[in-house]
Design a protein around this motif. Sequence first.
Motif, short mmCIF file in Angstrom:
data_model
loop_
_atom_site.label_atom_id
_atom_site.label_comp_id
_atom_site.label_asym_id
_atom_site.label_seq_id
_atom_site.Cartn_x
_atom_site.Cartn_y
_atom_site.Cartn_z
N SER A 98 -11.03 108.86 47.16
CA SER A 98 -10.48 108.12 46.01
C SER A 98 -10.12 106.71 46.40
O SER A 98 -10.30 105.76 45.62
CB SER A 98 -9.26 108.85 45.44
OG SER A 98 -8.25 108.99 46.44
N SER A 99 -9.61 106.55 47.62
CA SER A 99 -9.26 105.21 48.08
C SER A 99 -10.52 104.38 48.28
O SER A 99 -10.56 103.18 47.95
CB SER A 99 -8.47 105.29 49.40
OG SER A 99 -7.26 105.97 49.20
N ALA A 105 -14.79 99.80 43.68
CA ALA A 105 -14.68 99.32 42.31
C ALA A 105 -13.98 97.97 42.27
O ALA A 105 -14.34 97.10 41.46
CB ALA A 105 -13.92 100.34 41.46
N LYS A 106 -13.00 97.79 43.11
CA LYS A 106 -12.26 96.52 43.14
C LYS A 106 -13.17 95.38 43.55
O LYS A 106 -13.17 94.29 42.94
CB LYS A 106 -11.08 96.65 44.10
CG LYS A 106 -10.21 95.42 44.15
CD LYS A 106 -9.01 95.65 45.06
CE LYS A 106 -8.12 94.42 45.11
NZ LYS A 106 -6.96 94.62 46.01
N TYR A 107 -13.95 95.61 44.61
CA TYR A 107 -14.88 94.56 45.05
C TYR A 107 -15.98 94.31 44.01
O TYR A 107 -16.40 93.17 43.78
CB TYR A 107 -15.49 94.93 46.40
CG TYR A 107 -14.59 94.61 47.56
CD1 TYR A 107 -14.43 93.28 47.98
CD2 TYR A 107 -13.91 95.60 48.23
CE1 TYR A 107 -13.60 92.99 49.04
CE2 TYR A 107 -13.07 95.32 49.29
CZ TYR A 107 -12.91 94.00 49.71
OH TYR A 107 -12.09 93.69 50.75
N GLY A 108 -16.45 95.38 43.35
CA GLY A 108 -17.48 95.22 42.32
C GLY A 108 -16.98 94.42 41.13
O GLY A 108 -17.68 93.55 40.59
N ALA A 109 -15.75 94.69 40.71
CA ALA A 109 -15.17 93.97 39.58
C ALA A 109 -14.99 92.50 39.93
O ALA A 109 -15.22 91.61 39.09
CB ALA A 109 -13.84 94.59 39.20
N LEU A 133 -16.68 101.08 37.08
CA LEU A 133 -17.20 101.33 38.44
C LEU A 133 -16.42 102.46 39.13
O LEU A 133 -17.00 103.29 39.84
CB LEU A 133 -17.10 100.05 39.28
CG LEU A 133 -18.09 98.95 38.90
CD1 LEU A 133 -17.76 97.66 39.67
CD2 LEU A 133 -19.53 99.39 39.22
N ASN A 134 -15.13 102.50 38.96
CA ASN A 134 -14.32 103.54 39.61
C ASN A 134 -14.69 104.91 39.07
O ASN A 134 -14.75 105.90 39.83
CB ASN A 134 -12.83 103.25 39.37
CG ASN A 134 -11.92 104.13 40.23
OD1 ASN A 134 -12.26 104.45 41.38
ND2 ASN A 134 -10.79 104.54 39.69
#
Length: 492
Positions: A98-99, A105-109, A133-134
């Motif tokens: 999950s981490s 997802a954070k980097y993709g956003a 993405l997450n």
Amino acid sequence: MKNWRTTGTKAPFAKITLLVMMVLTSYVNAQKREISITEALELSYSSNEKIKQYDERVQQRVYENKAAKGNFLPALNLLGGYTYLSENIEVNTSQISSSLDALGAKYGAAFIETYGEAIGLSGVTAESAFTTLNTVLGQFPSYPNMVVDNQQFPTAALTATQPLYTGGKIIAAKRYAKAELRSADIELIQVKDEIANELVERYLNLVLLKQVIKTRKEVYKGMLKHKEQTERAIQLEILPKHILLRAQVAVADAQKDLDNDLNKEQLAMMVLRTTMNLPDSIQFKVMDSITYRELYLDFEALLNTAYTKQPILGLIGQKEEMAKQALALEKSKFMPTIAAFGTYNMFRDELPVVPPQFIVGVQAQINLFNGFKDIHLLQAKKHLQKEVENAKEYATQQIHLLVQSNYINAQNQQKLYNSLSATVELAKENLRINTRRFEEGLGKSIDVIDASLLYEKAKIEQLVALNSYYQAIANLYTAVGEPEKIILFINT
């Protein structure tokens, strides 16, 4: 209070010279060298094994006291080693999936927010991109474990620790070590006092035996002369033959007593040699006699000296200090311990997880509960303090009694010697008169024998009283903590 610190007991050059002279005298001249009581005491101090034992104990406490000072200084340690792993370290990604999804997802956003227009996603916000993405990444299969490809690596680190606050523990430990050192000093003084008292007693006993033997020889010589006179009187038919038997018995008894005391003298010589720790190859003799000197003693002054210089009270005083510091150590357990630390890591690049090069910080530790052990130990140390206080009071009473009993004994022995002086003079005059009467044919043989035995008994009693007088004074000075003072009194 007297300063109990002493120096070592190494023999000075004068003592070594004395031993060399004694050896040369014994081997070259084959003569016995007379050792004064002062020289005998110096030899005992420098050679006695018990004194050497306690001197080593003092040196041991000296270094323990120095070691206690090291608790105030920082501790610096070098840690090093080599580690081999049977398998490479793996990171279990299922526990952190999950981490990882959130991170991806954070980097993709962030990428879409920055380059969205260029790739045709200009209307997509960062929040919606992160959510989408997450969610999508969460539907992927589990990540494979990440393997750290390093099964063997060296480790090395330099660590330093400096105590900042210990609740008084370090100070109490230092004071405790210092009290132990002072106790060892006082124990050495106590042993030297005991050896001095033992030396004086054995030396005086040997002098006494020499005087007794001298008296025995004088009586034996008189008995032989009387036997010869009796034999001549029998030859001249002045006395009957059976009178000679009494004279012969008297000579035999005198010879027996003389031989017995000669054996005692040899034993006393062996005992004194042991105290001085002299080898059998060194021959010596003691002074021939000790003259009587009257001593005026001040009981109150002696008692005050005992309270100041008696080693027993000095030892108890240090036990008080040790009990006080032991209580302080127990109290420190209820206080926090604060220390500063620092670590310098070496071979960082060789480690699977790279630590920082330097780590510094401050740590505090305090015990919250340990089964009431510290509380009980604290109470025990309080009772230890009270025990030492009671011991000091008891020891003070016993020292008062010891000084008083030895003071009275010295006075009694002094009176006994003075009273026997007149008895010896009367016995000597009685022997002279009866010997003269027998030589003139007016007295009996048995009267001469009885007078000789009476004189011998009185003379030996006087010698024993003189020895007991000096022994009592020696014990008195030992009781007050000044055993060497008797030697000055004898030598004056």
